[in-house]
Design a protein around this motif. Structure first.
Motif, PDB file in Angstrom:
ATOM      1  N   LEU A 197       0.830  -1.214   0.000  1.00 24.63           N
ATOM      2  CA  LEU A 197       0.000   0.000   0.000  1.00 24.63           C
ATOM      3  C   LEU A 197       0.865   1.265   0.000  1.00 24.63           C
ATOM      4  O   LEU A 197       0.596   2.222  -0.727  1.00 24.63           O
ATOM      5  N   GLU A 198       1.932   1.249   0.830  1.00 29.85           N
ATOM      6  CA  GLU A 198       2.821   2.415   0.912  1.00 29.85           C
ATOM      7  C   GLU A 198       3.504   2.700  -0.425  1.00 29.85           C
ATOM      8  O   GLU A 198       3.850   3.846  -0.723  1.00 29.85           O
ATOM      9  N   ASN A 199       3.712   1.654  -1.211  1.00 24.85           N
ATOM     10  CA  ASN A 199       4.419   1.813  -2.490  1.00 24.85           C
ATOM     11  C   ASN A 199       3.487   1.954  -3.689  1.00 24.85           C
ATOM     12  O   ASN A 199       3.924   1.873  -4.835  1.00 24.85           O
ATOM     13  N   GLY A 200       2.189   2.137  -3.415  1.00 25.38           N
ATOM     14  CA  GLY A 200       1.286   2.480  -4.508  1.00 25.38           C
ATOM     15  C   GLY A 200       0.344   1.397  -4.984  1.00 25.38           C
ATOM     16  O   GLY A 200      -0.443   1.627  -5.908  1.00 25.38           O
ATOM     17  N   TRP A 201       0.401   0.189  -4.356  1.00 23.91           N
ATOM     18  CA  TRP A 201      -0.577  -0.840  -4.738  1.00 23.91           C
ATOM     19  C   TRP A 201      -1.967  -0.408  -4.273  1.00 23.91           C
ATOM     20  O   TRP A 201      -2.112   0.161  -3.186  1.00 23.91           O
ATOM     21  N   ARG A 202      -2.967  -0.660  -5.084  1.00 19.62           N
ATOM     22  CA  ARG A 202      -4.340  -0.340  -4.708  1.00 19.62           C
ATOM     23  C   ARG A 202      -5.203  -1.586  -4.785  1.00 19.62           C
ATOM     24  O   ARG A 202      -5.120  -2.339  -5.758  1.00 19.62           O
ATOM     25  N   PRO A 203      -6.046  -1.809  -3.770  1.00 21.90           N
ATOM     26  CA  PRO A 203      -6.895  -3.004  -3.789  1.00 21.90           C
ATOM     27  C   PRO A 203      -7.938  -2.939  -4.890  1.00 21.90           C
ATOM     28  O   PRO A 203      -8.216  -1.869  -5.443  1.00 21.90           O
ATOM     29  N   GLY A 204      -8.526  -4.085  -5.187  1.00 23.70           N
ATOM     30  CA  GLY A 204      -9.598  -4.156  -6.196  1.00 23.70           C
ATOM     31  C   GLY A 204     -10.896  -3.584  -5.640  1.00 23.70           C
ATOM     32  O   GLY A 204     -10.934  -3.039  -4.537  1.00 23.70           O
ATOM     33  N   PRO A 205     -11.981  -3.725  -6.406  1.00 21.77           N
ATOM     34  CA  PRO A 205     -13.271  -3.154  -6.017  1.00 21.77           C
ATOM     35  C   PRO A 205     -13.799  -3.678  -4.680  1.00 21.77           C
ATOM     36  O   PRO A 205     -14.584  -3.012  -4.009  1.00 21.77           O
ATOM     37  N   ASP A 206     -13.358  -4.886  -4.284  1.00 30.20           N
ATOM     38  CA  ASP A 206     -13.838  -5.432  -3.001  1.00 30.20           C
ATOM     39  C   ASP A 206     -13.157  -4.776  -1.795  1.00 30.20           C
ATOM     40  O   ASP A 206     -13.546  -4.994  -0.656  1.00 30.20           O
ATOM     41  N   GLY A 207     -12.114  -3.961  -2.054  1.00 33.13           N
ATOM     42  CA  GLY A 207     -11.444  -3.245  -0.965  1.00 33.13           C
ATOM     43  C   GLY A 207     -10.592  -4.118  -0.062  1.00 33.13           C
ATOM     44  O   GLY A 207     -10.170  -3.699   1.018  1.00 33.13           O
ATOM     45  N   ASP A 208     -10.298  -5.358  -0.476  1.00 32.19           N
ATOM     46  CA  ASP A 208      -9.510  -6.287   0.339  1.00 32.19           C
ATOM     47  C   ASP A 208      -8.042  -5.833   0.374  1.00 32.19           C
ATOM     48  O   ASP A 208      -7.388  -5.762  -0.663  1.00 32.19           O
ATOM     49  N   VAL A 209      -7.563  -5.508   1.574  1.00 28.91           N
ATOM     50  CA  VAL A 209      -6.175  -5.026   1.697  1.00 28.91           C
ATOM     51  C   VAL A 209      -5.318  -6.012   2.501  1.00 28.91           C
ATOM     52  O   VAL A 209      -4.373  -5.623   3.170  1.00 28.91           O
ATOM     53  N   THR A 210      -5.636  -7.297   2.430  1.00 29.63           N
ATOM     54  CA  THR A 210      -4.834  -8.302   3.123  1.00 29.63           C
ATOM     55  C   THR A 210      -3.681  -8.771   2.243  1.00 29.63           C
ATOM     56  O   THR A 210      -3.644  -8.513   1.035  1.00 29.63           O
ATOM     57  N   ALA A 211      -2.750  -9.517   2.884  1.00 30.65           N
ATOM     58  CA  ALA A 211      -1.636 -10.095   2.129  1.00 30.65           C
ATOM     59  C   ALA A 211      -2.138 -11.066   1.058  1.00 30.65           C
ATOM     60  O   ALA A 211      -1.522 -11.202  -0.004  1.00 30.65           O
TER      61      ALA A 211
END
Length: 310
Positions: A197-211
């Motif tokens: 996330l800090e380096n610019g990855w963005r989650p998909g439409p489901d908003g899942d921000v897990t590993a």
């Protein structure tokens, strides 16, 4: 007359599982409760007592000879106490004494959850047949355990093999444990996701921000997601290589939720390990995924209980 059994407890921040286990590692009777982790010490112990009560209600209970506990840590096996990071109500909680009392006075063995997983993988899993092994649990944290000369070695406190707090980056971020650049601070699931996330990855439409979501993105070719897993793999490789160099190991078994990323983790891990584990006696060092799954804690706790009777 039933053959001898042992009772096993697997205590974590989410659930408390119990089983009556045969000498071949088979789980005969199971019980489970959610961990009331945000409640006080007695509420958590109440859930443990309920799990034990369910096992004790089984006609097989009369064959139980000892109890093994694998608990989230840190644990203090010498004192019989546990202080799980993710169960704030338990600090130096006298778990061994309390379980001994509930379980009709049976002898009780306590090990950390990393040591329990290690005992399970060595007895029936991916480390079977290997006399010198490191087993890792890579999930919310990074734990582990050691097998040396054919026997799991928990050490006097029950925490030997705790690879998550080996420093692999001398000037790295401060870890909650107080040290800098720990393996856990780079390779745990939440830290893989945070770095992405800090380096610019963005989650998909489901908003899942897990590993796990980062792993899906990495598999689809997202360069930031790939880089976050490669960084985690390097940290794990450095920790594994340091441990193997010290203890002359021949296999590292990796389990826990993060290992579910499969090749996204294991390919860069094997690549990095060749860079860090360079001495001639480490060339036989292999890496394998754990195979015992969610039963590892119970099977490992049973192994500790069986060892108590020898």
């Amino acid at each position: 007359m039933h053959t001898d059994l042992v009772a096993a407890l697997d205590i974590g921040g989410t659930k408390i599982a119990g089983a009556l286990v045969g000498g071949d590692g088979s789980l005969r009777v199971r019980a489970q409760r959610p961990t009331p982790a945000r409640e006080g010490a007695e509420a958590v112990m109440g859930a443990v007592d309920e799990v034990l009560g369910e096992l004790m209600a089984s006609p097989l209970w009369s064959a139980a000879r000892s109890v093994g506990i694998g608990s989230a840590g840190p644990v203090d096996a010498a004192a019989g106490t546990v202080s799980p990071v993710n169960v704030p109500g338990w600090r130096a909680f006298p778990l061994v004494e309390r379980v001994h009392k509930t379980a009709d006075g049976l002898p009780v063995a306590l090990v950390g959850d990393g040591v329990a997983m290690t005992a399970a993988e060595h007895w029936l899993g991916a480390a079977r047949g290997h006399d010198n092994a490191l087993c890792l649990v890579v999930s919310t944290g990074v734990g582990g355990g050691l097998v040396l000369d054919g026997t799991p070695r928990p050490g006097p406190s029950g925490n030997a093999g705790h690879i998550g707090h080996i420093s692999v980056d001398l000037d790295g971020e401060l870890c909650p444990c107080g040290a800098r650049g720990c393996v856990e601070g780079i390779a745990s699931g939440p830290n893989i996701a945070r770095r992405a996330l800090e380096n610019g990855w963005r989650p998909g439409p489901d908003g899942d921000v897990t590993a796990a979501a980062v792993a899906v993105a990495a598999r689809a070719g997202d360069p930031v997601a790939i880089a976050s897993y490669e960084r985690a793999a390097r940290a794990l490789a450095a920790g594994i290589a340091a441990t193997a160099t010290l203890a002359d190991l021949d296999i590292a078994v990796v389990g826990g939720g993060v290992a579910g990323a499969g090749d996204v983790l294991f390919d860069p891990l094997r690549r990095s390990l060749r860079e860090y584990a360079t001495l001639s006696y480490l060339r036989r060092l292999t890496v394998a995924p754990a195979v015992m799954g969610t039963d590892a804690g119970l099977v490992g706790a049973a192994a500790a209980a069986i060892a108590l009777r020898r």
